[in-house]
Design a protein around this motif. Structure first.
Motif, short mmCIF file in Angstrom:
data_model
loop_
_atom_site.label_atom_id
_atom_site.label_comp_id
_atom_site.label_asym_id
_atom_site.label_seq_id
_atom_site.Cartn_x
_atom_site.Cartn_y
_atom_site.Cartn_z
N ALA A 64 1.00 -1.04 0.06
CA ALA A 64 0.09 0.03 -0.04
C ALA A 64 0.76 1.21 -0.11
CB ALA A 64 -0.98 -0.01 1.17
N ASP A 65 0.66 2.13 -0.94
CA ASP A 65 1.45 3.40 -1.06
C ASP A 65 1.35 4.35 0.15
OD1 ASP A 65 3.28 5.14 -2.13
OD2 ASP A 65 1.75 5.99 -3.38
N THR A 66 2.03 5.19 0.17
CA THR A 66 1.98 6.13 1.36
C THR A 66 0.73 7.18 1.07
OG1 THR A 66 3.32 7.49 0.07
CG2 THR A 66 4.13 6.47 2.13
N ARG A 67 0.06 6.94 -0.08
CA ARG A 67 -1.16 7.71 -0.56
C ARG A 67 -2.24 6.70 -0.77
NH1 ARG A 67 -0.04 12.84 -0.47
NH2 ARG A 67 1.88 13.61 -0.75
N GLY A 68 -3.51 7.23 -0.52
CA GLY A 68 -4.55 6.24 -0.43
C GLY A 68 -4.78 5.86 -1.86
N HIS A 69 -5.36 4.92 -2.05
CA HIS A 69 -5.89 4.21 -3.40
C HIS A 69 -4.77 4.09 -4.28
CE1 HIS A 69 -9.89 5.08 -1.98
NE2 HIS A 69 -9.62 6.63 -1.76
N ARG A 70 -3.53 4.02 -3.90
CA ARG A 70 -2.38 3.83 -4.78
C ARG A 70 -1.69 2.64 -4.34
NH1 ARG A 70 -1.20 9.04 -8.09
NH2 ARG A 70 -2.61 10.51 -7.26
N LEU A 71 -0.85 2.15 -5.16
CA LEU A 71 0.04 0.92 -4.98
C LEU A 71 1.56 1.42 -5.17
CD1 LEU A 71 -1.83 -1.97 -6.72
CD2 LEU A 71 -1.51 -1.69 -4.43
N ALA A 72 2.61 0.56 -4.71
CA ALA A 72 3.84 0.94 -4.95
C ALA A 72 4.43 -0.43 -4.73
CB ALA A 72 4.36 1.80 -3.61
N VAL A 73 5.41 -0.15 -5.47
CA VAL A 73 6.57 -1.46 -5.71
C VAL A 73 7.73 -1.43 -5.00
CG1 VAL A 73 7.53 -3.18 -7.17
CG2 VAL A 73 5.19 -2.08 -7.80
N ILE A 74 8.18 -2.21 -4.02
CA ILE A 74 9.57 -2.10 -3.28
C ILE A 74 10.40 -3.13 -3.59
CG2 ILE A 74 8.56 -1.08 -1.39
CD1 ILE A 74 8.49 -3.48 0.19
N ASP A 75 11.69 -2.65 -3.88
CA ASP A 75 12.75 -3.62 -4.02
C ASP A 75 13.51 -3.86 -2.92
OD1 ASP A 75 15.61 -4.25 -5.18
OD2 ASP A 75 14.26 -4.64 -6.99
N PHE A 76 13.54 -5.10 -2.68
CA PHE A 76 14.20 -5.32 -1.17
C PHE A 76 15.66 -5.32 -1.56
CE2 PHE A 76 10.11 -7.88 -0.69
CZ PHE A 76 9.68 -7.14 0.32
N THR A 77 16.15 -5.57 -2.57
CA THR A 77 17.67 -5.54 -2.74
C THR A 77 18.18 -4.08 -2.93
OG1 THR A 77 17.50 -7.66 -4.10
CG2 THR A 77 19.59 -6.32 -4.43
N GLN A 78 17.50 -3.32 -3.45
CA GLN A 78 17.83 -1.83 -3.51
C GLN A 78 17.29 -1.12 -2.22
OE1 GLN A 78 17.00 0.21 -7.21
NE2 GLN A 78 16.41 -1.63 -8.16
N ALA A 79 16.40 -1.74 -1.45
CA ALA A 79 15.94 -1.13 -0.10
C ALA A 79 15.23 0.07 -0.44
CB ALA A 79 16.95 -1.01 0.89
N LYS A 80 14.33 0.00 -1.40
CA LYS A 80 13.68 1.33 -1.79
C LYS A 80 12.45 1.14 -2.48
CE LYS A 80 16.04 2.49 -5.89
NZ LYS A 80 17.04 3.77 -6.55
N THR A 81 11.48 2.01 -2.60
CA THR A 81 10.35 2.08 -3.57
C THR A 81 10.79 2.31 -5.05
OG1 THR A 81 8.95 2.79 -1.71
CG2 THR A 81 8.09 2.78 -3.85
N ILE A 82 10.47 1.55 -6.00
CA ILE A 82 10.92 1.77 -7.46
C ILE A 82 9.78 2.13 -8.21
CG2 ILE A 82 12.66 0.08 -7.06
CD1 ILE A 82 10.95 -1.92 -8.61
N ALA A 83 8.54 1.97 -7.69
CA ALA A 83 7.44 2.44 -8.68
C ALA A 83 6.30 2.80 -7.77
CB ALA A 83 7.00 1.22 -9.34
N ARG A 84 5.36 3.82 -8.15
CA ARG A 84 4.16 4.33 -7.47
C ARG A 84 3.31 4.20 -8.76
NH1 ARG A 84 5.27 9.44 -4.21
NH2 ARG A 84 2.80 9.08 -4.14
N LEU A 85 2.26 3.36 -8.69
CA LEU A 85 1.23 3.35 -9.76
C LEU A 85 0.06 4.53 -9.56
CD1 LEU A 85 1.29 0.86 -11.56
CD2 LEU A 85 2.39 0.32 -9.53
N PRO A 86 -0.57 4.84 -10.73
CA PRO A 86 -1.72 5.76 -10.36
C PRO A 86 -2.80 5.21 -9.66
CG PRO A 86 -0.96 5.38 -12.79
CD PRO A 86 -0.30 4.21 -12.11
N ARG A 87 -3.50 6.23 -9.29
CA ARG A 87 -4.37 5.94 -8.33
C ARG A 87 -5.46 5.13 -8.84
NH1 ARG A 87 -9.34 8.70 -7.09
NH2 ARG A 87 -8.50 8.83 -4.88
N GLN A 88 -6.23 4.10 -8.01
CA GLN A 88 -7.35 3.04 -8.53
C GLN A 88 -8.15 2.90 -7.23
OE1 GLN A 88 -5.76 -0.39 -10.01
NE2 GLN A 88 -7.54 -1.38 -10.08
N ALA A 89 -9.23 3.93 -7.41
CA ALA A 89 -10.11 4.10 -6.16
C ALA A 89 -10.61 2.77 -5.80
CB ALA A 89 -11.27 5.41 -6.54
#
Length: 806
Positions: A700-725
């Motif tokens: 779950a992204d830091t913003r409501g209705h959005r998804l994020a992708v985290i990469d454990f190897t890089q230890a960071k968020t690599i993508a934040r998807l557009p809102r999907q209510a």
């Protein structure tokens, strides 16, 4: 009543509270009558405006940019327009009045209005347009001359709390309690963008309390308010209006005195100077440069802030005073006594005075110091004041900004992370199979006595889903209710139901194995076959249990010993965990602990998290059933206090830890660690299982209705998807459902309305979308990435084909 619920109580009870008749105080000492307190007034250069009680909401006051017209919402729900120079009332919009033909001989025009109370106002730069937000989520744009309705904007789902016109009066920004800020084109009434509020990390999304446009009109600054269980918080976000991307955000501290909502940032210098409340006081930032914010010499928290329209000075209000500071770097501070606490302040166009919304009365509910010394009272009324600016500040030079000035852009990494485009017309994914629950899911020969109860004929929602070997699709049906629970297996190519076993006695704790799930309800049982893996004994002590979803092996941590069972349930040699030695520095006593707070297994590896924060990972040598372990010291601290379940990545390099809340009814946050290094990432709940071949997951992204992708190897968020209510039938937020393909290249997301999207994370393209028709409760990709399956709340399963990627 809990203090953090008091603000919400006021919002819900607003139509009743708004009819209070307290007049603004006039310098008298504080008086207490019953449970209503009239706050004290101190002498000083403050002039009470002659308008009576005002609705105590930050958005209830508006001033036009040219300084000609002002407006506010009365405690009775009236919208009053008045001359900002003479304070003469120009027009009144009554909340429930009948239509009265305007009399040109009178200075006041009375027209009909909605029976819903207004909650926020804005005036255009020239004062000719008036925007009104309502408790029922509507936004109106009216002529300020005759109050004629020009636009009725509908898009919010909760009370509108903040409004602002752009400098050219062509756009309107509206903020709401629904945790969104929306941008409107006034000429057409079209919604241009929707910006989601931040999640404060504890499940609460910000309520917008102020919005502002940057000096070039190309960016929007949003101020948010968070109401948490134990206190409140504030923050600001900057957005690029052309792309809808987030430029950055700023953290603001909450007011230091109570839970009353008040603005935490201000924009001055014709939109180029941002002032906001920092950890140690007031911060000032020039938006036309990429330099960090400058700390003003304020020694206390700033409850409310304002900035000169010409950028000469900024002001911070605390509980009793206004503190003015010159922007040019002078250390001189000018302090002015406040009659009461400030909720919102707007600077007059000439910068010589401030129009302030001050809190005048509050309703005490007892427990004034219920939590952390914060007042448990609810504000009931406010008053308008005009406050004088110290003359010495008026001679300062205005802020000089180039005509070519632009905001400091987001970093390339931040833009890349958000750079996912939705096409005007998305490609529809072809449906491959529809798999309804068969007869086996409706009858259970093992529990024939339950068939008389009709509720047990209904299948629970699909909780988990995965593709196994030979194109088999496994589904776990579970709900914390009397609905039938169980596991079913389909052959996707033929659509044939191969096996199913349903049982109403499945416990809430389940563990995935290569062919189905294990239930840990009393005993450990294979749900699909009914085979007993472990039978609890009367003398069993508390244990932690883990199953390896790749090998099917089961582990039980009992004290300092980890019991090991093969996939067939055969008892294997025990694994002895390392003893934990603790030394009391004060007494020099040494104690030894053998407990293991948490264990997890994956792909032939077993990991144990010890109470001192260290992690031990064993790797199975199946030919000899021997173990080889690696100890990683000091990953965490105080694990025995708040750490919950843990998960291990497929390659054994990354560990995810849940942290329980104080009441133990669920995790509050998650941290993923790269074992053997100091890399870590704090994130929200995983919305997809850890993939088999890629160290990435959807969260779950830091913003409501959005998804994020985290990469454990890089230890960071690599993508934040557009809102999907994702809003249910009761207009309540529901976390989206997600899945990531085994190689980490594809992501599927689904919202409560049944909309499913498939994205290519590598090239940031939307592959296609589909409509399930019902809320989706589980998602899974086939191992080859050519199919995606969705489990629905009604028990059906749908499988779509994924087009080949170029």
């Amino acid at each position: 009543m809990h203090p953090c619920l008091l603000i919400l109580t006021f919002w819900l009870a607003y139509p009743v509270l708004a009819h209070a008749t307290e007049e603004p105080f006039n310098g008298a000492a504080a008086q207490a009558t019953g449970s209503v307190t009239v706050m004290a007034a101190n002498p000083g250069p403050a002039f009470a405006l002659p308008f009576g009680a005002v609705t105590p909401l930050p958005g209830a006051l508006a001033i036009s940019a040219n300084g000609r017209v002002a407006a506010h919402i009365s405690a009775a729900g009236q919208v009053l327009l008045w001359d900002a120079k003479t304070l003469i009332t120009l027009a009144t919009l009554e909340p429930d009045a009948p239509v009265v033909p305007p009399d040109t001989a009178e200075t006041e025009v009375v027209v009909a209005a909605s029976n819903k109370h207004p909650t926020a106002l804005a005036l255009s730069a020239d004062g000719d347009l008036l925007a009104i937000g309502y408790a029922d989520a509507r936004v109106e744009v009216r002529s300020s001359v005759d109050l004629r309705l020009l636009r009725d904007l509908k898009g919010h789902t909760a009370t509108v709390t903040a409004l602002r016109f752009s400098a050219n009066d062509k756009q309107l920004a509206s903020g709401s309690q629904d945790a969104t800020t929306q941008l409107w084109e006034i000429a057409s009434g079209r919604s241009l963008h929707i910006f989601d509020s931040l999640n404060d990390g504890e499940g609460n999304h910000g309520r917008v309390i102020d919005v502002s446009f940057s000096g070039d009109g190309r960016s929007l600054i949003v101020n948010e308010w968070y109401s948490r269980f134990y206190d409140v918080g504030r923050g600001s976000s900057l957005w690029d209006l052309a792309t809808g991307l987030e430029i950055g955000n700023r953290s603001s501290v909450p007011p230091n005195v109570d839970n009353a909502m008040r603005t935490g940032h201000a924009l001055g210098g014709k939109g180029w100077l941002l002032a906001y409340t920092g950890t140690n006081g007031l911060l000032v930032e020039r938006l036309d440069s990429c330099q960090p914010a400058r700390q003003m010499p304020a020694g206390a928290y700033a409850d409310t802030v304002a900035a000169d329209t010409r950028g000469r000075w900024v002001v911070a209000a605390d509980e009793q005073s206004l503190h003015f500071f010159a922007v040019n770097g002078s250390q001189q501070e000018y302090s002015v006594a406040l009659p009461a606490k400030a909720m919102a302040m707007q600077v007059a166009e000439d910068g010589r005075s401030i129009f302030a919304l001050l809190l005048t009365t509050s309703q005490s509910n007892g427990n004034e110091n219920f939590i952390f010394g914060r007042d448990a009272g609810a504000v009931t009324t406010a008053s308008l004041y005009r406050l004088a600016v110290p003359p010495a500040l008026l001679d300062l030079p205005p802020l000089q900004v180039s005509t070519q000035a632009r905001l400091c852009p987001a970093s390339e990494a931040a833009r890349r992370m958000q750079d996912f485009k939705l096409p005007a017309r998305a490609r529809q994914l072809p449906l491959h199979a529809s798999l309804p629950p068969g007869k086996q899911t409706q009858t259970d020969p093992q529990h024939a006595n339950n068939l008389a109860d009709s509720s047990n004929h209904q299948v629970a929602p699909v909780k988990e889903l995965y593709f196994g070997r030979d194109d088999k699709l496994y589904a776990l049906f579970y709900a914390n209710s009397d609905l039938k629970k169980g596991v079913a297996v389909w052959q996707v190519q033929t659509g044939r139901l191969l096996r199913a076993r349903f049982d109403t006695d499945i416990g809430e704790s389940t563990m995935r194995v290569p062919e189905g799930w294990l239930s840990e309800s009393g005993n450990i049982t294979d749900i699909l076959t009914g085979k007993l893996v472990y039978q609890y004994k009367p003398d069993d002590t508390f244990s932690h249990t883990a199953a390896d979803q790749d090998t099917g092996e089961v582990f039980r941590s009992v004290g300092g010993v980890i019991q090991h069972y093969s996939a067939r349930g055969q008892r294997m040699p025990d694994i002895k965990a390392s003893a934990l030695v603790r030394r009391n520095e004060a007494t020099a006593d040494v104690t030894t602990e053998n407990t293991v707070p948490a264990i997890t297994a994956r792909n032939g590896r077993l990991a144990a998290l010890y109470a001192d924060g260290s992690v031990q990972v064993w790797r199975m040598k199946k030919s000899q059933w021997q173990l080889k372990s690696v100890r990683y010291p000091a990953v965490l601290k105080n694990v025995d206090m708040d750490a919950g379940r843990i998960k291990l990545s497929a390659d054994g390099r990354h560990l995810q830890v849940e942290f329980e809340n104080a009441s133990g009814d669920g995790p509050t946050h998650y941290i993923s660690f790269t074992l053997g290094s100091h890399k870590k990432i704090i994130h929200d709940v995983l919305l997809s299982p850890l993939s088999a071949r890629a160290n990435s997951a959807a969260v779950a992204d830091t913003r409501g209705h959005r998804l994020a992708v985290i990469d454990f190897t890089q230890a960071k968020t690599i993508a934040r998807l557009p809102r999907q209510a994702s809003i249910d039938d009761n207009n309540a937020y529901q976390k989206p459902i997600a899945a990531i393909s085994e190689d980490g290249r594809l992501l599927a997301s689904a919202s409560y309305d049944g909309l499913l999207r498939v994205w290519n994370v590598d090239n940031h393209q939307l592959i296609g979308e589909a409509h399930a028709g019902k809320p989706v409760s589980a998602l899974a990709f086939a191992s080859h990435g050519k199919q995606v399956a969705a489990g629905l709340v009604d028990g059906r399963l749908l499988v779509w084909r994924i087009p080949a990627q170029k």
